[in-house]
Design an enzyme around this catalytic site. Structure first.
Site, PDB file in Angstrom:
ATOM      1  N   SER A  69       0.810  -1.221   0.000  1.00 55.46           N
ATOM      2  CA  SER A  69       0.000   0.000   0.000  1.00 55.46           C
ATOM      3  C   SER A  69       0.847   1.276   0.000  1.00 55.46           C
ATOM      4  O   SER A  69       1.665   1.481  -0.871  1.00 55.46           O
ATOM      5  CB  SER A  69      -0.951  -0.068   1.194  1.00 55.46           C
ATOM      6  OG  SER A  69      -1.799   1.028   1.225  1.00 55.46           O
ATOM      7  N   ASP A 280      -3.375   6.289  -2.959  1.00 53.22           N
ATOM      8  CA  ASP A 280      -2.188   5.687  -2.346  1.00 53.22           C
ATOM      9  C   ASP A 280      -1.622   4.583  -3.244  1.00 53.22           C
ATOM     10  O   ASP A 280      -2.100   4.369  -4.361  1.00 53.22           O
ATOM     11  CB  ASP A 280      -2.494   5.186  -0.925  1.00 53.22           C
ATOM     12  CG  ASP A 280      -3.322   3.917  -0.920  1.00 53.22           C
ATOM     13  OD1 ASP A 280      -4.065   3.696  -1.897  1.00 53.22           O
ATOM     14  OD2 ASP A 280      -3.240   3.143   0.049  1.00 53.22           O
ATOM     15  N   ASP A 282      -1.714   1.391  -3.534  1.00 54.99           N
ATOM     16  CA  ASP A 282      -2.514   0.299  -4.104  1.00 54.99           C
ATOM     17  C   ASP A 282      -3.931   0.776  -4.436  1.00 54.99           C
ATOM     18  O   ASP A 282      -4.829  -0.028  -4.690  1.00 54.99           O
ATOM     19  CB  ASP A 282      -2.530  -0.934  -3.197  1.00 54.99           C
ATOM     20  CG  ASP A 282      -3.172  -0.672  -1.852  1.00 54.99           C
ATOM     21  OD1 ASP A 282      -3.240   0.506  -1.437  1.00 54.99           O
ATOM     22  OD2 ASP A 282      -3.602  -1.638  -1.193  1.00 54.99           O
ATOM     23  N   ALA A 376     -10.718   8.850   8.131  1.00 54.60           N
ATOM     24  CA  ALA A 376     -10.273  10.200   7.783  1.00 54.60           C
ATOM     25  C   ALA A 376      -9.157  10.159   6.739  1.00 54.60           C
ATOM     26  O   ALA A 376      -9.014  11.060   5.918  1.00 54.60           O
ATOM     27  CB  ALA A 376      -9.802  10.927   9.035  1.00 54.60           C
ATOM     28  N   GLY A 495      -1.746  -0.508  14.953  1.00 54.54           N
ATOM     29  CA  GLY A 495      -1.810  -1.897  14.509  1.00 54.54           C
ATOM     30  C   GLY A 495      -0.746  -2.201  13.463  1.00 54.54           C
ATOM     31  O   GLY A 495      -0.598  -3.346  13.039  1.00 54.54           O
ATOM     32  N   THR A 496      -0.014  -1.191  13.020  1.00 49.55           N
ATOM     33  CA  THR A 496       0.949  -1.414  11.940  1.00 49.55           C
ATOM     34  C   THR A 496       2.376  -0.976  12.283  1.00 49.55           C
ATOM     35  O   THR A 496       3.286  -1.229  11.509  1.00 49.55           O
ATOM     36  CB  THR A 496       0.532  -0.646  10.672  1.00 49.55           C
ATOM     37  OG1 THR A 496       0.552   0.758  10.966  1.00 49.55           O
ATOM     38  CG2 THR A 496      -0.853  -1.031  10.194  1.00 49.55           C
TER      39      THR A 496
HETATM   40  C1  16G Z   1      -4.357  -0.440   8.141  1.00 45.74           C
HETATM   41  C2  16G Z   1      -5.808  -0.345   7.767  1.00 45.74           C
HETATM   42  C3  16G Z   1      -6.240   1.091   7.637  1.00 45.74           C
HETATM   43  C4  16G Z   1      -5.946   1.819   8.931  1.00 45.74           C
HETATM   44  C5  16G Z   1      -4.489   1.658   9.310  1.00 45.74           C
HETATM   45  C6  16G Z   1      -4.241   2.201  10.693  1.00 45.74           C
HETATM   46  C7  16G Z   1      -7.061  -1.838   6.345  1.00 45.74           C
HETATM   47  C8  16G Z   1      -7.172  -2.470   4.997  1.00 45.74           C
HETATM   48  N1  16G Z   1      -6.055  -1.024   6.503  1.00 45.74           N
HETATM   49  O1  16G Z   1      -3.539   0.077   7.121  1.00 45.74           O
HETATM   50  O2  16G Z   1      -7.604   1.109   7.358  1.00 45.74           O
HETATM   51  O3  16G Z   1      -6.242   3.185   8.807  1.00 45.74           O
HETATM   52  O4  16G Z   1      -4.155   0.286   9.327  1.00 45.74           O
HETATM   53  O5  16G Z   1      -2.893   2.046  11.016  1.00 45.74           O
HETATM   54  O6  16G Z   1      -7.878  -2.077   7.215  1.00 45.74           O
HETATM   55  P1  16G Z   1      -2.397   2.167  12.508  1.00 45.74           P
HETATM   56  O7  16G Z   1      -3.054   1.076  13.316  1.00 45.74           O
HETATM   57  O8  16G Z   1      -0.923   2.040  12.416  1.00 45.74           O
HETATM   58  O9  16G Z   1      -2.816   3.514  13.004  1.00 45.74           O
HETATM   59 MG    MG Z   2      -3.828   1.254   0.503  1.00 42.38          MG
END
Ligand code: 16G
Ligand code: MG
Length: 528
Positions: A69, A280, A282, A376, A495-496
């Site tokens: 992405s 973005d 993807d 957002a 979460g990332t």
């Molecule tokens: C992921 C989510 C996105 C969310 C982001 C938050 C999907 C397909 N993608 O990229 O929607 O805004 O995580 O990231 O659900 P964060 O947990 O690092 O704030």
């Molecule tokens: Mg994306």
């Protein structure tokens, strides 16, 4: 295959796709995502898993998308798509994680464990594989294809596609064309056909709207898709391409860059009041922006969501369907307070709040007959229940709604489909981008990160708006917020990324910045 059905798979894994890296990898909100050179064995195993997932779904097509992405070019990732085009069922995320982290020799046992646990019967597996434009993607796609082959699955490699195109292909194939012709040509034809019909229905009465956009393709697959779209839109919507692939993916451009930096991307810094669109890497996220007298103006997912929900609400009323069709907007805690206030109090559309991540918003949106959902950051779509679709299609005065349904890719947020929908609405309303912007004014806000020892110590409730643990943290946040006019702040573990995210808004930019700083300090102190 017999009980030793996986022997060949393991041999292949040891031979061509061995696990060479230590360290655990997890299937998160966006699937597996990390440095591309750590992913070969994960891809191979996801090929195996996708085949079993297809068995579990009586041989329906499962999607596999290879993309990271909006992440840098050097990253990559993989996610599985379920038969109705939705994200992989939650309980399978843990199974995917276990399989990805198993020792090569344990792969057969892991696979048999999943089959036994879920009561799966072997059948012909069918998998559709797509990938983004990253340099690492072809080799990683090959690893997925090798995994599918080892499991005896039937793979359809559709090459370079946007994430939403892959979702579309999965649904269109499984519904045997019920959702649309199962080909990319079918995808472009469906969306642009409906778009052209809608615009034609306005008889050239466009008011302040001009059918012309400047498009930032993030140097990724969104640019490639837009080139195809533009061919179908010739004479209807003029698209000027930027960041089409010659530069570095997501570097200084794209929806994430524009939203986070709140500034124009490379190549679009001097566009004055032209209506600009950024997607973005993807193409499942979109934001709009324009510049006026050197001032940058952002129209993010909140602006898009309120534009769409407000307009659809009006069409439902015009068609006399408001008592039968329940419309609602789903946002996250990141939605600007002004957007929520505007849509609820000015436009009369109810709003629900869901935790971050598309699957949560999608799930909540299913509670409405027409559910509009957007983060957002520009990730979202509109979903129509079967009941709503039937009512709309059988109501003569609902022509615009009928056309709009086919402009929308309901399977998942689709940047370009969302863009076409926004263009329809601006044209119908006769609005320039500035007319749209002034509908409400965003509260100044600030997003920050706090690095802590263990972010998982923070747990939340109420769609991430309230902290549960550590005890006392919410009280301290409340105390800080109370010092600012129109103050609001919340924290959640990302979460990332290995950070805690802090959001704050208040009546002035300075106040929003100060509040965010205060809360970052509180978090760091309590979780030191
Ligand atoms: C992921 C989510 C996105 C969310 C982001 C938050 C999907 C397909 N993608 O990229 O929607 O805004 O995580 O990231 O659900 P964060 O947990 O690092 O704030
Ligand atoms: Mg994306």
């Amino acid at each position: 295959m017999s009980s030793s059905r996986w022997t060949a798979a393991v041999e292949a894994a040891l031979g061509s796709h061995p696990r060479k890296v230590e360290g655990k990898i997890s299937y998160g909100t966006a699937g597996f995502r990390t440095k591309a050179d750590l992913l070969d064995h994960v891809m191979y195993r996801m090929g195996l898993l996708a085949t079993i997932r297809s068995w579990a779904k009586e041989g329906q097509n499962i999607g596999v998308m290879i993309t990271a992405s909006h992440n840098p070019e050097g990253d990559n990732g993989v996610k599985l798509v379920d038969p109705a085009g939705e994200m992989l069922e939650f309980s399978w995320e843990a199974l995917a994680t276990d399989l990805a982290n198993a020792a090569d020799n344990d792969i057969p046992a892991e696979l048999e464990g999943i089959i036994a646990k879920c009561g799966i019967t072997e059948t012909q597996g069918n998998i559709i594989v797509g990938r983004d434009t990253r340099k690492s993607s072809p080799a990683l796609a090959q690893a997925v294809l090798d995994g599918i082959k080892a499991a005896g699955g039937n793979a359809t490699d559709i090459g370079i596609v946007t994430t939403p195109q892959l979702h579309y292909m999965v649904v269109a194939t499984n519904t045997k064309g019920g959702y649309g012709e199962p080909s990319l040509e079918g995808y472009y034809g469906k969306l642009t056909g409906a778009f052209k019909q809608f615009l034609a229905g306005l008889d050239g009465k466009f008011g302040n709207y001009t059918p012309k956009i400047e498009f930032d393709g993030a140097n990724g697959v969104g640019a490639a898709a837009m080139v195809e779209f533009a061919k179908h839109l010739e004479g209807v919507l003029e698209v000027k391409m930027h960041n089409s692939g010659a530069g570095i993916l997501n570097s200084g451009c794209g929806a994430d860059f524009v939203k986070v930096s709140q500034s124009a991307p490379e190549g679009l810094k001097e566009t004055n009041d032209a209506r600009c669109v950024a997607v973005d890497g993807d193409a499942d996220r979109v934001v709009y922006f324009y510049q006026k007298n050197g001032v940058f103006n952002l129209l993010d997912g909140d602006k898009i969501a309120t534009l769409i929900a407000g307009y659809i609400g009006e069409l439902v009323k015009q068609a006399g369907l408001q008592d039968q069709i329940k419309l609602g907007l789903v946002q996250t805690a990141y939605a600007n307070g002004s957007s929520t206030d505007y849509i609820v109090n000015k436009l009369g559309v109810p709003v629900a709040c869901a935790p971050t991540g598309v699957k949560h918003l999608h799930h909540k949106a299913l509670e409405y007959d027409i559910g509009v959902y957007f983060e957002a950051n520009g990730h979202g779509t509109v979903i129509f229940s079967d009941k709503a679709q039937q009512l709309i299609r059988s109501t003569e005065s609902a022509v615009k709604l009928q056309q709009i349904i086919d402009v929308i890719n309901q399977t998942v947020g689709d940047a370009i489909s969302d863009m076409l929908l926004v263009e329809c609405i601006l044209a119908a309303r006769g609005w320039s981008v500035e007319d749209w912007m002034v509908q409400y004014t965003d509260l100044p806000n600030k997003l920050m990160k706090a690095s802590v020892r263990d972010r998982t110590l923070i747990t939340t409730k109420d769609a991430e708006r309230q902290v549960v643990t550590p005890e006392g943290l919410q009280d301290k946040i409340n105390f800080a917020v109370a010092k600012y006019n129109k103050g609001r702040s919340f924290v959640r573990p990302s979460g990332t990324e290995d950070v805690v995210r802090v959001y704050a808004e208040a009546d002035t930019k300075q106040a929003a910045d100060d509040l965010a700083n205060d809360v970052v300090n509180i978090v760091k102190e309590m979780l030191a």
